[in-house]
Design a protein around this motif. Sequence first.
Motif, mmCIF file in Angstrom:
data_model
loop_
_atom_site.group_PDB
_atom_site.id
_atom_site.type_symbol
_atom_site.label_atom_id
_atom_site.label_comp_id
_atom_site.label_asym_id
_atom_site.label_seq_id
_atom_site.Cartn_x
_atom_site.Cartn_y
_atom_site.Cartn_z
ATOM 1 N N SER A 25 12.434 12.190 -7.024
ATOM 2 C CA SER A 25 11.169 11.540 -6.681
ATOM 3 C C SER A 25 10.742 11.878 -5.254
ATOM 4 N N ILE A 28 8.779 15.247 -4.890
ATOM 5 C CA ILE A 28 7.438 15.451 -5.443
ATOM 6 C C ILE A 28 6.525 15.741 -4.255
ATOM 7 N N PHE A 32 4.114 20.175 -6.645
ATOM 8 C CA PHE A 32 3.862 19.344 -7.824
ATOM 9 C C PHE A 32 2.358 19.206 -8.044
ATOM 10 N N SER A 33 1.644 18.929 -6.969
ATOM 11 C CA SER A 33 0.187 18.823 -7.054
ATOM 12 C C SER A 33 -0.416 20.145 -7.541
ATOM 13 N N ALA A 163 12.537 13.985 -16.437
ATOM 14 C CA ALA A 163 11.687 13.075 -15.662
ATOM 15 C C ALA A 163 10.569 13.827 -14.946
ATOM 16 N N VAL A 164 10.884 14.984 -14.367
ATOM 17 C CA VAL A 164 9.846 15.771 -13.689
ATOM 18 C C VAL A 164 8.842 16.288 -14.723
ATOM 19 N N ASP A 166 8.089 14.758 -17.544
ATOM 20 C CA ASP A 166 7.281 13.587 -17.882
ATOM 21 C C ASP A 166 6.230 13.333 -16.801
ATOM 22 N N ALA A 167 6.631 13.456 -15.543
ATOM 23 C CA ALA A 167 5.682 13.255 -14.441
ATOM 24 C C ALA A 167 4.535 14.251 -14.527
ATOM 25 N N VAL A 170 2.294 13.218 -17.703
ATOM 26 C CA VAL A 170 1.542 11.985 -17.508
ATOM 27 C C VAL A 170 0.489 12.150 -16.418
ATOM 28 N N THR A 171 0.829 12.827 -15.323
ATOM 29 C CA THR A 171 -0.131 13.028 -14.236
ATOM 30 C C THR A 171 -1.289 13.910 -14.688
#
Length: 190
Positions: A25, A28, A32-33, A163-164, A166-167, A170-171
Amino acid sequence: MRKADIINYGKNVISQEIEALEKASERIDEDFSKAVSIIIKCKGKVIVTGIGKSGHIGKKIAASMASLGTPSFFMHSTEALHGDSGMARKEDVVIAISNSGTTIEVISAAERCKDMGCAIVSMTGNPESKLAKLADAFLNIAVDHEADQLNLAPTSSTTVTLAVGDALAVTASKAKGFTAKDFGYFHSGG
């Protein structure tokens, strides 16, 4: 092992994975953006590729993206080298997953797709790897240690990768304005 030892060991495995997720976390960042931006601007499909446990996690990431409004599918990296790379088009985005960043098949599949004009998002725990360096956006999925007693079985690393992923899914979905009505349309079976 005694019952109490078994319970404590099970809790320890989960604690180690939580610790790995907390560190993930913290990583990020701008890449990531950039990865989300690449995904939401994609005019084609998102293709997720990997082999082994990374491949298994990749299948779930592709499925999550598709159910959240980002057309996507999984392409096994080895099969990509034996004709399946024909599934890719220049308007697609490839998410290439390799914990080490040195998996030959994953690198070769990503290189082939990049040659076609696809944008590449890499998910690897090795920022100095070839896979990290060939990507348009690099997502660091490094873990300090796996959760098993040998520090060998993909446990913490697969949890972080999922998890990444999923992030990302979802984002991207939120950025596209995906609604509950849209979700219902894609999940008409319940």
